[in-house]
Design a protein around this motif. Structure first.
Motif, PDB file in Angstrom:
ATOM      1  N   LEU A   1      -2.414   1.618 -10.388  1.00  0.00           N
ATOM      2  CA  LEU A   1      -3.566   0.745 -10.194  1.00  0.00           C
ATOM      3  C   LEU A   1      -3.209  -0.697 -10.548  1.00  0.00           C
ATOM      4  O   LEU A   1      -3.524  -1.648  -9.815  1.00  0.00           O
ATOM      5  CB  LEU A   1      -4.739   1.235 -11.046  1.00  0.00           C
ATOM      6  CG  LEU A   1      -6.024   0.437 -10.883  1.00  0.00           C
ATOM      7  CD1 LEU A   1      -6.531   0.528  -9.451  1.00  0.00           C
ATOM      8  CD2 LEU A   1      -7.095   0.923 -11.848  1.00  0.00           C
TER       9      LEU A   1
ATOM     10  N   SER B   1     -10.801  -6.512 -17.948  1.00  0.00           N
ATOM     11  CA  SER B   1      -9.814  -5.435 -17.964  1.00  0.00           C
ATOM     12  C   SER B   1     -10.357  -4.209 -17.225  1.00  0.00           C
ATOM     13  O   SER B   1      -9.595  -3.316 -16.874  1.00  0.00           O
ATOM     14  CB  SER B   1      -9.455  -5.074 -19.400  1.00  0.00           C
ATOM     15  OG  SER B   1     -10.619  -4.699 -20.095  1.00  0.00           O
TER      16      SER B   1
ATOM     17  N   ALA C   1      -8.985   3.690  -8.970  1.00  0.00           N
ATOM     18  CA  ALA C   1      -9.706   3.387 -10.198  1.00  0.00           C
ATOM     19  C   ALA C   1     -10.486   4.609 -10.650  1.00  0.00           C
ATOM     20  O   ALA C   1     -10.451   4.990 -11.829  1.00  0.00           O
ATOM     21  CB  ALA C   1     -10.638   2.199  -9.963  1.00  0.00           C
TER      22      ALA C   1
ATOM     23  N   ALA D   1      -7.989   0.926  -3.731  1.00  0.00           N
ATOM     24  CA  ALA D   1      -8.045   0.542  -5.138  1.00  0.00           C
ATOM     25  C   ALA D   1      -9.188   1.261  -5.842  1.00  0.00           C
ATOM     26  O   ALA D   1      -9.032   1.742  -6.971  1.00  0.00           O
ATOM     27  CB  ALA D   1      -8.205  -0.974  -5.260  1.00  0.00           C
TER      28      ALA D   1
ATOM     29  N   LEU E   1      -1.159  -2.115  -7.850  1.00  0.00           N
ATOM     30  CA  LEU E   1      -1.939  -2.442  -6.660  1.00  0.00           C
ATOM     31  C   LEU E   1      -2.714  -3.746  -6.851  1.00  0.00           C
ATOM     32  O   LEU E   1      -2.702  -4.633  -5.982  1.00  0.00           O
ATOM     33  CB  LEU E   1      -2.907  -1.303  -6.347  1.00  0.00           C
ATOM     34  CG  LEU E   1      -3.836  -1.564  -5.162  1.00  0.00           C
ATOM     35  CD1 LEU E   1      -3.032  -1.699  -3.888  1.00  0.00           C
ATOM     36  CD2 LEU E   1      -4.860  -0.468  -5.014  1.00  0.00           C
ATOM     37  N   LEU E   2      -3.393  -3.873  -7.994  1.00  0.00           N
ATOM     38  CA  LEU E   2      -4.218  -5.063  -8.200  1.00  0.00           C
ATOM     39  C   LEU E   2      -3.347  -6.321  -8.221  1.00  0.00           C
ATOM     40  O   LEU E   2      -3.678  -7.331  -7.597  1.00  0.00           O
ATOM     41  CB  LEU E   2      -5.003  -4.936  -9.508  1.00  0.00           C
ATOM     42  CG  LEU E   2      -6.078  -3.840  -9.494  1.00  0.00           C
ATOM     43  CD1 LEU E   2      -6.807  -3.773 -10.811  1.00  0.00           C
ATOM     44  CD2 LEU E   2      -7.070  -4.088  -8.369  1.00  0.00           C
TER      45      LEU E   2
ATOM     46  N   ALA F   1      -7.547  -2.002   1.519  1.00  0.00           N
ATOM     47  CA  ALA F   1      -6.954  -2.121   0.186  1.00  0.00           C
ATOM     48  C   ALA F   1      -8.010  -1.863  -0.877  1.00  0.00           C
ATOM     49  O   ALA F   1      -7.749  -1.183  -1.882  1.00  0.00           O
ATOM     50  CB  ALA F   1      -6.333  -3.497   0.004  1.00  0.00           C
TER      51      ALA F   1
ATOM     52  N   LEU G   1      -3.189 -12.504  -1.962  1.00  0.00           N
ATOM     53  CA  LEU G   1      -4.207 -13.519  -1.716  1.00  0.00           C
ATOM     54  C   LEU G   1      -3.682 -14.908  -2.066  1.00  0.00           C
ATOM     55  O   LEU G   1      -4.020 -15.887  -1.403  1.00  0.00           O
ATOM     56  CB  LEU G   1      -5.468 -13.185  -2.504  1.00  0.00           C
ATOM     57  CG  LEU G   1      -6.212 -11.970  -1.933  1.00  0.00           C
ATOM     58  CD1 LEU G   1      -7.320 -11.525  -2.848  1.00  0.00           C
ATOM     59  CD2 LEU G   1      -6.744 -12.296  -0.554  1.00  0.00           C
TER      60      LEU G   1
ATOM     61  N   LEU H   1       0.831  -1.208   0.000  1.00  0.00           N
ATOM     62  CA  LEU H   1       0.000   0.000   0.000  1.00  0.00           C
ATOM     63  C   LEU H   1       0.865   1.257   0.000  1.00  0.00           C
ATOM     64  O   LEU H   1       0.612   2.198  -0.753  1.00  0.00           O
ATOM     65  CB  LEU H   1      -0.939   0.000   1.212  1.00  0.00           C
ATOM     66  CG  LEU H   1      -2.053  -1.053   1.159  1.00  0.00           C
ATOM     67  CD1 LEU H   1      -2.894  -1.008   2.416  1.00  0.00           C
ATOM     68  CD2 LEU H   1      -2.931  -0.851  -0.058  1.00  0.00           C
TER      69      LEU H   1
ATOM     70  N   MET I   1     -11.886 -13.550  -4.565  1.00  0.00           N
ATOM     71  CA  MET I   1     -10.741 -14.396  -4.182  1.00  0.00           C
ATOM     72  C   MET I   1     -10.522 -14.351  -2.674  1.00  0.00           C
ATOM     73  O   MET I   1     -10.310 -15.362  -2.009  1.00  0.00           O
ATOM     74  CB  MET I   1      -9.461 -13.912  -4.863  1.00  0.00           C
ATOM     75  CG  MET I   1      -9.273 -14.373  -6.277  1.00  0.00           C
ATOM     76  SD  MET I   1      -7.720 -13.728  -6.911  1.00  0.00           S
ATOM     77  CE  MET I   1      -6.591 -14.907  -6.218  1.00  0.00           C
TER      78      MET I   1
ATOM     79  N   LEU J   1     -10.334 -12.063 -12.559  1.00  0.00           N
ATOM     80  CA  LEU J   1      -9.205 -11.141 -12.641  1.00  0.00           C
ATOM     81  C   LEU J   1      -8.490 -11.270 -13.976  1.00  0.00           C
ATOM     82  O   LEU J   1      -8.031 -10.300 -14.571  1.00  0.00           O
ATOM     83  CB  LEU J   1      -8.242 -11.458 -11.494  1.00  0.00           C
ATOM     84  CG  LEU J   1      -7.172 -10.419 -11.197  1.00  0.00           C
ATOM     85  CD1 LEU J   1      -7.814  -9.151 -10.720  1.00  0.00           C
ATOM     86  CD2 LEU J   1      -6.223 -10.944 -10.144  1.00  0.00           C
TER      87      LEU J   1
ATOM     88  N   LEU K   1     -11.018  -9.607  -7.116  1.00  0.00           N
ATOM     89  CA  LEU K   1     -10.067  -9.769  -6.017  1.00  0.00           C
ATOM     90  C   LEU K   1     -10.797 -10.021  -4.706  1.00  0.00           C
ATOM     91  O   LEU K   1     -10.378 -10.844  -3.897  1.00  0.00           O
ATOM     92  CB  LEU K   1      -9.208  -8.512  -5.883  1.00  0.00           C
ATOM     93  CG  LEU K   1      -7.981  -8.462  -6.768  1.00  0.00           C
ATOM     94  CD1 LEU K   1      -7.316  -7.103  -6.651  1.00  0.00           C
ATOM     95  CD2 LEU K   1      -6.996  -9.552  -6.341  1.00  0.00           C
TER      96      LEU K   1
ATOM     97  N   PRO L   1     -11.263  -1.925 -14.359  1.00  0.00           N
ATOM     98  CA  PRO L   1     -10.710  -1.903 -12.996  1.00  0.00           C
ATOM     99  C   PRO L   1     -11.724  -2.316 -11.937  1.00  0.00           C
ATOM    100  O   PRO L   1     -11.393  -3.087 -11.035  1.00  0.00           O
ATOM    101  CB  PRO L   1     -10.303  -0.446 -12.792  1.00  0.00           C
ATOM    102  CG  PRO L   1     -10.170   0.130 -14.139  1.00  0.00           C
ATOM    103  CD  PRO L   1     -11.045  -0.648 -15.064  1.00  0.00           C
TER     104      PRO L   1
ATOM    105  N   ARG M   1     -12.240  -5.970 -11.820  1.00  0.00           N
ATOM    106  CA  ARG M   1     -11.059  -6.665 -11.296  1.00  0.00           C
ATOM    107  C   ARG M   1     -10.990  -6.535  -9.781  1.00  0.00           C
ATOM    108  O   ARG M   1     -10.615  -7.476  -9.086  1.00  0.00           O
ATOM    109  CB  ARG M   1      -9.791  -6.103 -11.938  1.00  0.00           C
ATOM    110  CG  ARG M   1      -9.771  -6.328 -13.441  1.00  0.00           C
ATOM    111  CD  ARG M   1      -8.529  -5.760 -14.066  1.00  0.00           C
ATOM    112  NE  ARG M   1      -7.394  -6.662 -13.880  1.00  0.00           N
ATOM    113  CZ  ARG M   1      -6.166  -6.354 -14.245  1.00  0.00           C
ATOM    114  NH1 ARG M   1      -5.914  -5.183 -14.779  1.00  0.00           N
ATOM    115  NH2 ARG M   1      -5.195  -7.211 -14.047  1.00  0.00           N
ATOM    116  N   ILE M   2     -11.413  -5.376  -9.281  1.00  0.00           N
ATOM    117  CA  ILE M   2     -11.398  -5.202  -7.827  1.00  0.00           C
ATOM    118  C   ILE M   2     -12.396  -6.164  -7.193  1.00  0.00           C
ATOM    119  O   ILE M   2     -12.111  -6.816  -6.176  1.00  0.00           O
ATOM    120  CB  ILE M   2     -11.716  -3.737  -7.460  1.00  0.00           C
ATOM    121  CG1 ILE M   2     -10.569  -2.845  -7.934  1.00  0.00           C
ATOM    122  CG2 ILE M   2     -11.906  -3.574  -5.965  1.00  0.00           C
ATOM    123  CD1 ILE M   2     -10.875  -1.378  -7.881  1.00  0.00           C
TER     124      ILE M   2
END
Lengths: 475, 505, 91
Positions: A156, C27, C83, C79, A159-160, C75, A167, A138, C39, C23, C36, C29, C32-33
Motif C-alpha cells: 500500500l 497516516s 487499504a 488502492a 502504491l501511494l 489506481a 502526479l 500497478l 492532487m 498526503l 492523492l 490510508p 491519503r488516498i
C-alpha cells in the motif's frame, strides 16, 4: 522496429490469454512467451546494429500529435536485458520448490510488467511515459501483494508513493506542454529554453521520477517493498522496474533540458548519487536481514547510475552514457542473481536473518556461489560487467586532477559494497553447529540463480561490441 | 605451426591449473582418487608447459596471446624472462605443496572446495606473472584476492572468519588502490604492453602530479600483498589457514604477487629513468628498509612458530622491494634471485612448522625442545631454511644477500648495508634459538606426552611421507640453487638474463 | 492569457498543494488516498485550463485528461482494495 513491437506485444497478449483461458500449465505458456519475446528483442537489437535507429508513429499520425516509438541502441539493449531477466525469473519461479505457493496471479502480472517495461523503453513521449509508468506501478504493486498478508502494508505504501510520484511527474509534464505545446522528446529538444517555467517543470518531473526510482534521498520505501515481495518479484523490481524512471530522467536531462539547466543540475544529481552510494552501502552493512541487505544494495548501486548521469550532464560528456547503461545492465543481471539466491536460501532455512547462512557452502553451495559471483560484479571486480562500467566512469574522473575527489567517492563506495557482499559470503563459510546435509531438491533453481551472475561476468568478454553499440548511438 | 604454439602456450599454462580446479569443484567428497589424479595431472602438465616455455624464452622466442577487453587495453598473456622467473617458482612449489596438501588434509572435510580454490589461486598467480600489461595484471591481482579468501576461512571457526575479514579488508582496499592507480595511468598514457625501460618518460614534464599519485597508489596497493610496513597487518593474522595455504600462498604466491607487481611497476611501466626524475624511489627504499627491521623485531617477539615465520616473511619479502628500489643492475639481480630463493627457504620452513603441528601438535617455540631426536629429518630441513634466511653460505639466501649488498655499494647507498647487517643479526637472533632448542635441549614435556612421541623404527617414517618428502625436496632445492648458483640453469643465471634484457640500452 | 485563466491555473496549483499537504500529514490510508485524488484533480484542472489558452480548444489535453482520469479511477480502486485488505489484516 517490428521485432521490437513483437517483443512488447507478445507478453501483453500472453497475459490476456492466461487471464481469460486459464490453462492448467500456465508456467509453460509464460516461458514460451518469454522466449519468443527474447528472440524478437534480439532481432530488434541486430536490426539496430545493422540499420541504425528507427522510429514509428503510432496509428499513422503525424507529429506533433503522434505518439512516437523509437528504437535506439540503448533501448534495444534494455529490451534484450528485460527479456533475458524475465525469462530467467519465470523459469526460476516455475522450477523453485519454494515458489509453488505463489498464487496463480503471478504469471499474468509478470507478463504485464514485461510488456509495460518494453513499452516504456520504446516510448519517446512524455505522456506515454506517464501511462507506462502507471501500468508498471500497478503491476509491480500487485506483484508485491502476492507475498500474502504481511506484505500488504508495504504494498500500500508503495502504491501511494508511486501514485504521488506520478502526479508530480504529470504536473511537470503539463507545465512543459503548456509552455511548448508538444510532448514529443525530439520536438521538445529543439524548443526548450532555460526559463523559470521549464526549470520548475523539469524539477517536478525529476522529483517524481527519482521517487519512483528510489534514488537517494527518496529511497525509503524501497527496502520494505523489495524485501517483503516474493523472491522472483523482488528480483524483477530491483533489476528492472527501478531502472525505468532512470531512463526517462536521462533522456529528459540530456536531450530536452537546455545545457544552462543541465550543467548545474548534473552536479546536484552526482552529489545525490554519491549520497546514495554512501548511505545505501552503510545501511546494507548494518541491517541484520538478508533480503533487506540486498535491497539496500540496490539503493547504493542506483547511486552509481545517478553519479554517472550527473557527471555526464555536469561535464557534458557523452562518453559517460556507456558507463551509465552498462551499470544498469550489469546491475540488473547481478541483482537478479543476488535476489534469487538470497530468496532461495531464505526460503530453505525459513529465517530472514543473516546468521542463518552458517554452513551454506556445504548445504547450498551453488546459491551462495551465485551470490558471491554476482556480488563481485557489484563491487566492480575485474573482469565483470560492473568492472567495465566502473572503469568507464572513473576514466574522466582521473584525467583531470580537479576531478579526483569524485574518484575518492568511488573508492569508498567500492569498499562499502565489498563489505556488505563479504558480510554474507563469510557467514556461509562459518561452520554450522547443526550438521546440515546437502539438499538435493532445488538444485535447478540454484543454478538458475547462478545464470545471470555468469552472464554479467561474460559481459566483460563482449565489452568491445557493447561499447561500439553505445558509440554508434552517441555519434 | 610455431606461431600457433607461441600464442597458445601462455593460455595453456594458466588453464592447466584452472580447468582441473573447476572440475574439482564438481566432485563429491568421496571421489578422492579422481581428485588426486586431476590435481597431479594439472601439476605435471603445468610443469611440462612451463619447461617448454622456459626453453623457448631462453632461445629468444616471443610468446603472446591477447583478446580485446577494455578500450585501449587488451587482455594480454605473454611470457618474458621476468614472468618466467615467477611462473617457474610457483609451478615447482605448487608440485611440492599439492603433495603436501594431499597428505595434510587426508580425511578432513571440504577437500573438494579446498583443492578447487587452491588450483584457482595458482592459476591467478600464474596469470598475474604472465600478464602483459597493467590491466591484465590488475584482473589477476583481484582474482587472486577472491580465490585466497575461501582458503583463509577454510576451517570455518570464529577465529578463521575473523582473520578472513581482516584479510579481506586489507586486500580489497589494496586492490581498489591498485585499480585506481592503473585507471589513472590508463587515463594519462593508455595501457601499452610492459616494456623494459617503461613507457611513461614522455609524460614526466606534463603530468608529474598524476604520475606521482599513481605510483603512490599502486605501491600502497601492491604493498598490501607484499606486506610493506603500514599495510602488512593481514599476514600474521592469515596464519590461521591450513599449513599448505600458509606455505604456498602467504609465504610465496600472494606476497610475491605484490613484490612482483612492484618489480613490473618499477622496471616495465615507469622505468628507472622516469622514477629517478620523479624522485619516488627514495621513499620506497626507506619504507622497505623500515619493514625489514620492523619485521625482524616483531618476529623476535613472537612465541608461536607460525607467527614468527610470518613476521620473518614480512621482513624478507621487503628485501626484494629494497633491491628493486635501489635502481641498480646488481641490486636488481639480488632482488630477482631473492624472489626465488626466499620462496624455496620460506616454504621449507612452513612445511616444517606444519609437520611439527600435524605430527606432535607443536605450535609454540618452547615446545620445540629436543625435537631433533624425534623428527631429525624435518628438523634438518628446518635448519637449512633458517640458516639460509640468515644468509649462511652455501645456502641460497647467501647468494641473494651477497648481490643485494654489492648492489647497495654499487649505487652508493652504503646505509643499506647497515640495514642488511642489522637484519642479518636479528635473523640469527630469532632463528638460532629455535635450532638450539630443536637439536640440543631436552625434550619438552608437551610433546613427550603425545601418543606419537616414540620415535619410529625408520627415520623415513617420522611423519607421513606426503608431508616429509615435499619438505626435504624444497630444502634440497634451497641448497642446490645455492651451490650451483654459478651454473647456467640456476635462478641466478636467469636473473642475470632478465637484468641484461631489462637494463639493455 | 486572461485573468480568469490564471485564476483557474492558480486553483489547480492550490489543489495540488492541498493534496500534497494532506498526503504528508495523514497516516490513515483512506485519507491519503483522498489526498492523492485531490492532487490529481488539481493537475486535471490545470490541464483543462491550459487547453483554453488559445482561441481554439486544444483537443490533445482533453484526451490526456480522459486518459488520466481512467488511470486515476483504476489506481484509486486498487488502492482502496489494498487499504481494506491491510485493515482487515490488522484486526
Amino acid at each position: 522496429m517490428n521485432a521490437a513491437l513483437v517483443s512488447m506485444v507478445v507478453p501483453f497478449f500472453a497475459a490476456m490469454l492466461v487471464l481469460m483461458w486459464r490453462p492448467q500449465q500456465q508456467s509453460w505458456l509464460v516461458i514460451v512467451a518469454s522466449i519468443v519475446s527474447l528472440l524478437a528483442a534480439m532481432m530488434a537489437l541486430l536490426s539496430v546494429i545493422d540499420s541504425g535507429p528507427q522510429s514509428l508513429n503510432l496509428g499513422g499520425w503525424e507529429s506533433p500529435l503522434a505518439i512516437r516509438f523509437q528504437l535506439m541502441p540503448v533501448n534495444a539493449l534494455l529490451i534484450v536485458t528485460t527479456a533475458v531477466i524475465h525469462l530467467i525469473v519465470v523459469c526460476f519461479a516455475a522450477s523453485s520448490h519454494h515458489c509453488q505457493s505463489i498464487k496463480q496471479a503471478f504469471w499474468p502480472l509478470a507478463l504485464l510488467l514485461h510488456g509495460s517495461l518494453v513499452a516504456l523503453w520504446l516510448s519517446m513521449d512524455l505522456f506515454n511515459w506517464y501511462v507506462t509508468l502507471e501500468l508498471l506501478g500497478l503491476a509491480a504493486v500487485s506483484l508485491v501483494t502476492l507475498a500474502g498478508h504481511k506484505a500488504l502494508r508495504a504494498a500500500l505504501d508503495y502504491l501511494l508513493l508511486s501514485l504521488f510520484a506520478s502526479l508530480t511527474y504529470l504536473l511537470g509534464v503539463v507545465m512543459l506542454y503548456g509552455q511548448y505545446g508538444t510532448l514529443d522528446i525530439a520536438l521538445l529538444a529543439t524548443l526548450t529554453e532555460a526559463d523559470r517555467v521549464t526549470q520548475t517543470a523539469l524539477l517536478l518531473i525529476s522529483a517524481g521520477l527519482m521517487l519512483k526510482a528510489a534514488l537517494w534521498p527518496l529511497h525509503l520505501w524501497l527496502p520494505a517493498a523489495h524485501s517483503s515481495a516474493p523472491t522472483p518479484v523482488s528480483a524483477l523490481l530491483s533489476a528492472l522496474v527501478v531502472k525505468a524512471p532512470l531512463f526517462i530522467l536521462w533522456l529528459l536531462w540530456s536531450r530536452v533540458a537546455p545545457s544552462e539547466l543541465a550543467v548545474p543540475m548534473g552536479f546536484w544529481l552526482a552529489l545525490l548519487g554519491g549520497g546514495a552510494l554512501m548511505i545505501g552501502g552503510w545501511s546494507a552493512c548494518r541491517t541484520p536481514h538478508l533480503k533487506t541487505l540486498v535491497a539496500y544494495s540496490t539503493v547504493a548501486q542506483l547511486g552509481y547510475g545517478l553519479l554517472a548521469l550527473g557527471l555526464l550532464l555536469h561535464w557534458q560528456l557523452n562518453d559517460l552514457q556507456a558507463a551509465l547503461w552498462l551499470f544498469v545492465v550489469a546491475h540488473a543481471l547481478a541483482k537478479t542473481s543476488m535476489f534469487l539466491a538470497a530468496g532461495e536460501i531464505q526460503a530453505s532455512t525459513g529465517k530472514k536473518r543473516l546468521n542463518s547462512l552458517r554452513g551454506m557452502t556445504l548445504t547450498m553451495p551453488v546459491a551462495l556461489f551465485a551470490f558471491a559471483v554476482a556480488g563481485g560484479s557489484l563491487i566492480g571486480l575485474p573482469p565483470s560487467g560492473g568492472f567495465i562500467a566502473k572503469w568507464l566512469l572513473i576514466q574522466p574522473m582521473l584525467i583531470e586532477p580537479a576531478h579526483w575527489p569524485w574518484a575518492l567517492l568511488v573508492i569508498i563506495a567500492t569498499l562499502l559494497s565489498a563489505a556488505y557482499v563479504f558480510r554474507v559470503v563469510s557467514q556461509g563459510f562459518r561452520q554450522s553447529s547443526v550438521s546440515a546435509t546437502a539438499t538435493e531438491h532445488g538444485k535447478s533453481a540454484q543454478w538458475l540463480a547462478l545464470l545471470p551472475a555468469i552472464l554479467v561476468w561474460l559481459m566483460a568478454l563482449f565489452s568491445e561490441p557493447l561499447l561500439q553499440l553505445m558509440d554508434v548511438f552517441s555519434a | 605451426m610455431m606461431t600457433d604454439i607461441q600464442t597458445i602456450l601462455p593460455v595453456a599454462i594458466v588453464l592447466s591449473s584452472l580447468i582441473p580446479g573447476l572440475l574439482i569443484f564438481s566432485l563429491k567428497e568421496s571421489q578422492h582418487r579422481l581428485r588426486i589424479t586431476l590435481n597431479l595431472a594439472g601439476v605435471f602438465s603445468k610443469l611440462l608447459l612451463v619447461g617448454w616455455m622456459l626453453h623457448g624464452v631462453s632461445q629468444g622466442q616471443q610468446f603472446s596471446f591477447n583478446i580485446t577487453f577494455l578500450p585501449g587495453a587488451d587482455l594480454i598473456l605473454q611470457g618474458d624472462a621476468l614472468s618466467l622467473q615467477f611462473v617457474a617458482l610457483s609451478s615447482v612449489l605448487w608440485l611440492a605443496t599439492t603433495i603436501y596438501a594431499i597428505g595434510y588434509l587426508e580425511g578432513s572435510a571440504f577437500r573438494s572446495r579446498f583443492f578447487g580454490y587452491f588450483s584457482l589461486c595458482v592459476s591467478a598467480t600464474v596469470g598475474l606473472a604472465l600478464a602483459g600489461n597493467l590491466v591484465t595484471f590488475l584482473v589477476f591481482y583481484e582474482l587472486l584476492t577472491l580465490a585466497t579468501f575461501p582458503l583463509v576461512v577454510h576451517r570455518g571457526t570464529d577465529a578463521a572468519i575473523r582473520a578472513g575479514k581482516v584479510y579481506l579488508a586489507y586486500t580489497v582496499s589494496g586492490g581498489v588502490l591498485v585499480l585506481m592507480g592503473v585507471a589513472l595511468l590508463h587515463a594519462l598514457a593508455g595501457t601499452p604492453d610492459f616494456i623494459p625501460g617503461g613507457y611513461l618518460s614522455p609524460l614526466v614534464d606534463q603530468h608529474q602530479a598524476g604520475l606521482t599519485l599513481a605510483f603512490v597508489l599502486m605501491v600502497l596497493g601492491l604493498g598490501v600483498k607484499a606486506a610493506l610496513l603500514p599495510v602488512h597487518g593481514w599476514l600474521p593474522q592469515a596464519m590461521v589457514a591450513p599449513a599448505p595455504v600458509s606455505a604456498l600462498l602467504h609465504a610465496v604466491a600472494v606476497v610475491k604477487a605484490g613484490a612482483f607487481g612492484i618489480i613490473r611497476l618499477v622496471y616495465d611501466v615507469y622505468g628507472i629513468e622516469t622514477l629517478s626524475l620523479l624522485q619516488l624511489t627514495e621513499g620506497l627504499m626507506i619504507l622497505a628498509a623500515a619493514t625489514i627491521i620492523y619485521g625482524s623485531i616483531r618476529a623476535l617477539q613472537q612465541t608461536e612458530i607460525k607467527k614468527r615465520l610470518a613476521y620473518s616473511t614480512v621482513s624478507q619479502v621487503s628485501y626484494i622491494t629494497l633491491g628493486v628500489a635501489m635502481l641498480g643492475p646488481i641490486a636488481a639481480i639480488g632482488a630477482l634471485v631473492h624472489l626465488v630463493h626466499q620462496g624455496l627457504m620460506k616454504i621449507t620452513l612452513f612445511f616444517c612448522a606444519g609437520n611439527f603441528a600435524e605430527t606432535l601438535n607443536i605450535h609454540h617455540i618452547r615446545e620445540m625442545n629436543g625435537l631433533g631426536q624425534r623428527m631429525p629429518l624435518t628438523m634438518a630441513a628446518f635448519t637449512i631454511g633458517a640458516l639460509g634466511m640468515i644468509g649462511v653460505p652455501p645456502i641460497a639466501g647467501f647468494i641473494s644477500k651477497w648481490y643485494l649488498g654489492l648492489g647497495a655499494l654499487e649505487t652508493g647507498q652504503s646505509w643499506i648495508l647497515w640495514v642488511f647487517v642489522c637484519s642479518g643479526l636479528l635473523n640469527a637472533a630469532y632463528f638460532l634459538p629455535l635450532l638450539y632448542r630443536g637439536w640440543f635441549a631436552k625434550p619438552a614435556v608437551e610433546w613427550a606426552a603425545h601418543p606419537q612421541a616414540k620415535r619410529p623404527a625408520s627415520v623415513w617414517n617420522e611423519t607421513h611421507w606426503m608431508l616429509l618428502w615435499p619438505t626435504l625436496f624444497t630444502a634440497l632445492l634451497a641448497i642446490v640453487t645455492g651451490i650451483l648458483a654459478g651454473s647456467d640453469f640456476s635462478p641466478l643465471a636467469w636473473a642475470q638474463l632478465i637484468v641484461a634484457r631489462e637494463f639493455a640500452p | 492569457m486572461t485573468l480568469s485563466l490564471q485564476l483557474f491555473l492558480a486553483s489547480g496549483g492550490i489543489l495540488w498543494l492541498t493534496g500534497l499537504y494532506g498526503l504528508w500529514r495523514n497516516s490513515d490510508p483512506i485519507r491519503r488516498i483522498i489526498s492523492l485524488n485531490i492532487m490529481g484533480s488539481g493537475v486535471f484542472l490545470v490541464m483543462v485550463t491550459l487547453a483554453r489558452r488559445e482561441t481554439s480548444t486544444d483537443p490533445v489535453l482533453h484526451a490526456l485528461v480522459v486518459t488520466g482520469l481512467v488511470v486515476a479511477v483504476s489506481a484509486t480502486a486498487f488502492a482502496l482494495r489494498l487499504a481494506v485488505a491491510s485493515q482487515q489484516e490488522k484486526r
